[in-house]
Design an enzyme around this catalytic site. Structure first.
Site, mmCIF file in Angstrom:
data_model
loop_
_atom_site.group_PDB
_atom_site.id
_atom_site.type_symbol
_atom_site.label_atom_id
_atom_site.label_comp_id
_atom_site.label_asym_id
_atom_site.label_seq_id
_atom_site.Cartn_x
_atom_site.Cartn_y
_atom_site.Cartn_z
ATOM 1 N N CYS A 20 0.829 -0.993 -0.127
ATOM 2 C CA CYS A 20 0.233 -0.264 0.062
ATOM 3 C C CYS A 20 1.247 1.635 0.059
ATOM 4 C CB CYS A 20 -1.184 0.179 1.087
ATOM 5 S SG CYS A 20 0.113 -0.511 2.491
ATOM 6 N N HIS B 191 -0.191 7.346 4.306
ATOM 7 C CA HIS B 191 1.217 7.248 3.927
ATOM 8 C C HIS B 191 1.675 8.229 2.967
ATOM 9 C CE1 HIS B 191 -0.278 3.377 5.315
ATOM 10 N NE2 HIS B 191 0.412 2.727 4.496
HETATM 11 P P1 NAP Z 1 -8.249 -5.853 8.330
HETATM 12 O O1 NAP Z 1 -8.641 -5.149 8.780
HETATM 13 O O2 NAP Z 1 -7.918 -7.188 9.780
HETATM 14 O O3 NAP Z 1 -9.588 -7.076 7.539
HETATM 15 C C1 NAP Z 1 -9.121 -9.055 7.042
HETATM 16 C C2 NAP Z 1 -10.228 -9.223 6.443
HETATM 17 O O4 NAP Z 1 -10.182 -10.567 6.559
HETATM 18 C C3 NAP Z 1 -11.587 -9.518 7.720
HETATM 19 O O5 NAP Z 1 -12.932 -9.157 7.172
HETATM 20 C C4 NAP Z 1 -11.425 -11.018 8.095
HETATM 21 O O6 NAP Z 1 -13.018 -11.185 8.679
HETATM 22 C C5 NAP Z 1 -11.281 -11.660 7.240
HETATM 23 N N1 NAP Z 1 -10.115 -12.883 7.310
HETATM 24 C C6 NAP Z 1 -9.539 -12.876 8.693
HETATM 25 N N2 NAP Z 1 -9.039 -14.511 8.674
HETATM 26 C C7 NAP Z 1 -9.541 -14.843 8.267
HETATM 27 C C8 NAP Z 1 -9.738 -16.291 7.507
HETATM 28 N N3 NAP Z 1 -9.143 -17.240 8.329
HETATM 29 N N4 NAP Z 1 -10.503 -16.727 6.398
HETATM 30 C C9 NAP Z 1 -11.167 -15.603 6.017
HETATM 31 N N5 NAP Z 1 -11.165 -14.183 5.720
HETATM 32 C C10 NAP Z 1 -10.273 -13.867 6.974
HETATM 33 O O7 NAP Z 1 -7.019 -5.940 6.888
HETATM 34 P P2 NAP Z 1 -6.487 -5.201 6.126
HETATM 35 O O8 NAP Z 1 -6.578 -3.457 6.546
HETATM 36 O O9 NAP Z 1 -8.695 -5.008 5.004
HETATM 37 O O10 NAP Z 1 -5.887 -6.474 5.398
HETATM 38 C C11 NAP Z 1 -6.137 -7.308 4.087
HETATM 39 C C12 NAP Z 1 -5.209 -7.709 3.438
HETATM 40 O O11 NAP Z 1 -5.338 -6.405 1.861
HETATM 41 C C13 NAP Z 1 -4.372 -7.508 4.413
HETATM 42 O O12 NAP Z 1 -3.298 -8.633 3.496
HETATM 43 C C14 NAP Z 1 -3.361 -6.126 3.673
HETATM 44 O O13 NAP Z 1 -1.932 -6.651 4.288
HETATM 45 C C15 NAP Z 1 -3.779 -5.710 2.581
HETATM 46 N N6 NAP Z 1 -3.245 -4.414 2.939
HETATM 47 C C16 NAP Z 1 -4.003 -3.840 3.416
HETATM 48 C C17 NAP Z 1 -4.144 -2.164 3.271
HETATM 49 C C18 NAP Z 1 -4.483 -1.530 4.269
HETATM 50 O O14 NAP Z 1 -4.085 0.103 4.530
HETATM 51 N N7 NAP Z 1 -5.209 -1.807 5.117
HETATM 52 C C19 NAP Z 1 -3.796 -1.754 2.575
HETATM 53 C C20 NAP Z 1 -3.325 -2.501 1.660
HETATM 54 C C21 NAP Z 1 -2.974 -4.202 1.558
HETATM 55 P P3 NAP Z 1 -13.773 -11.692 9.633
HETATM 56 O O15 NAP Z 1 -13.957 -9.393 9.510
HETATM 57 O O16 NAP Z 1 -14.772 -11.680 9.922
HETATM 58 O O17 NAP Z 1 -12.793 -11.377 10.845
#
Ligand code: NAP
Length: 369
Positions: free
Chosen positions: A154, A248
């Site tokens: 990101c 960022h």
């Molecule tokens: P997050 O807020 O922690 O959300 C994680 C999501 O994954 C939730 O929907 C969660 O479901 C689901 N999940 C967790 N464990 C799971 C499992 N075992 N099986 C199926 N679903 C599962 O994280 P996020 O920030 O959205 O990030 C998601 C991805 O995008 C990561 O790989 C991160 O590195 C990447 N990313 C994030 C950003 C950012 O700025 N945040 C930017 C670029 C990329 P529940 O709600 O049911 O727990």
């Protein structure tokens, strides 16, 4: 045009919610499948995000009653949608993304699990849309009926897009990048408030390596079955977590390889920078991917992160560097352009990649890198 059915893995998280926002009224896409962890599976989307919907916009009425599937319902997903946006953590992505690709879905991932895989391109549409050809080869290379393409980390586009505009005219030899990354980059609930308030955390696991290596794959040369990473520039990256909600920021110093450009030339390159998303008229493409602010105190996360619906990169303070040639400050929205917005733009690009205009729009990209 008949709308294309799309799904979201990790639909309840920080990035998943941004996907909902960006897809709910999308002119080409229709959300037909949602999945998340066992904590949310089996619930309606409204129930699953109750108390943790973190966008200022109200939860859209027409998504509230959508069923949240468990991630293991791969066959169900392949019946319900064609494109699958993946916003799950890396460990889960490692296991599940290939299974969805094998079942025939086009998976567009935000996770880092396959960014180092030879057969998987990391796409920033303005820079390397031509690398999408590798997705067609995955049928043979991986035995998948569908495919997998990924977005970079990101933070990467915040400095790579402005450097790319320069690099295509006058190659860059090396760059030092110091990032100040928002807490939403760690997902929800993310960093504990006692760790992030009144504080800077000078370490984000794995981030510095990704920020140094991913640009070289994006700038790389497409061979038959893989991408040969570029050799230049050499990046030295410092990553810091700062108490900002979204956006960022990076401070960048860079040195040219041979030919040097002056300040006016660099600013002109930024002002006139375009890419395939603009000429192909992709719905999520910003009209201006790069915005240069002349004020000494810009860019700032609160004021600039939402430029062009969170899809533009905003730069400022281009000035001479006493160690390298030039230095500047740059900012992009980590959950918009850096995650869901970038993912949707990649999907739009993929849809257009089978059309004739795409060849024309991307013809010179490889030459310009
Ligand atoms: P997050 O807020 O922690 O959300 C994680 C999501 O994954 C939730 O929907 C969660 O479901 C689901 N999940 C967790 N464990 C799971 C499992 N075992 N099986 C199926 N679903 C599962 O994280 P996020 O920030 O959205 O990030 C998601 C991805 O995008 C990561 O790989 C991160 O590195 C990447 N990313 C994030 C950003 C950012 O700025 N945040 C930017 C670029 C990329 P529940 O709600 O049911 O727990």
């Amino acid at each position: 045009m008949k709308k294309i059915s799309v799904g979201i893995l990790g639909a309840t998280g920080v990035v998943g919610q941004q996907y909902i926002k960006r897809l709910i009224d999308h002119p080409w896409f229709d959300i037909t499948y949602l999945a998340a962890s066992v904590q949310s599976a089996g619930k309606s989307y409204g129930q699953a995000v109750e108390g943790r919907w973190r966008l200022p916009e109200a939860l859209p009425e027409n998504i509230k009653n959508c069923y949240v599937h468990s991630i293991n319902q791969v066959r169900e997903a392949s019946k319900l949608c064609t494109i699958l946006f993946s916003a799950i953590d890396t460990q889960t992505a490692k296991i599940w993304e290939p299974q969805f690709a094998e079942a025939g879905l086009i998976v567009i991932s935000n996770a880092s699990a396959y960014r180092n895989d030879d057969a998987v391109p990391i796409i920033i549409p303005e820079i390397n849309a031509d690398h999408l050809k590798l997705v067609q080869r995955q049928k043979e290379l991986k035995g998948w009926k569908g495919g997998l393409l990924v977005k970079p980390n990101c933070t990467v586009q915040s400095y790579l897009l402005p450097l790319h505009a320069i690099h295509q005219k006058a190659p860059i030899k090396r760059a030092i990048v110091t990032t100040m990354q928002a807490v939403s980059g760690a997902g929800y609930p993310g960093v504990a408030s006692l760790d992030c308030l009144d504080n800077i955390v000078p370490y984000i696991a794995g981030e510095e390596d990704k920020c140094a290596s991913e640009p070289l794959k994006i700038w790389g040369t497409l061979n038959a079955d893989s991408i040969e990473p570029a050799k230049y520039p050499i990046f030295s990256v410092h990553c810091n977590r700062v108490p900002i909600t979204d956006g960022h920021t990076s401070c960048v110093s860079f040195e040219f390889l041979d030919e040097k450009l002056d300040q006016d030339e660099i600013i002109e390159l930024w002002k006139t920078f375009e890419g395939p998303p603009q000429s192909l008229q992709l719905p999520s493409a910003p009209k201006k991917p790069l915005i240069y602010r002349i004020e000494n105190d810009r860019p700032q996360p609160r004021l600039d992160r939402d430029s062009e619906n969170g899809m533009a990169v905003t730069m400022g303070r281009l000035r001479p560097c006493p160690v390298f040639d030039w230095r500047f400050v740059t900012l992009s929205h980590n959950t918009a352009r850096g995650a869901a917005g970038g993912g949707v733009l990649n999907a739009e690009l993929f849809i257009r990649s089978s059309q004739e205009e795409f060849q024309e729009a991307t013809m010179n990209l490889a030459l310009s890198r």
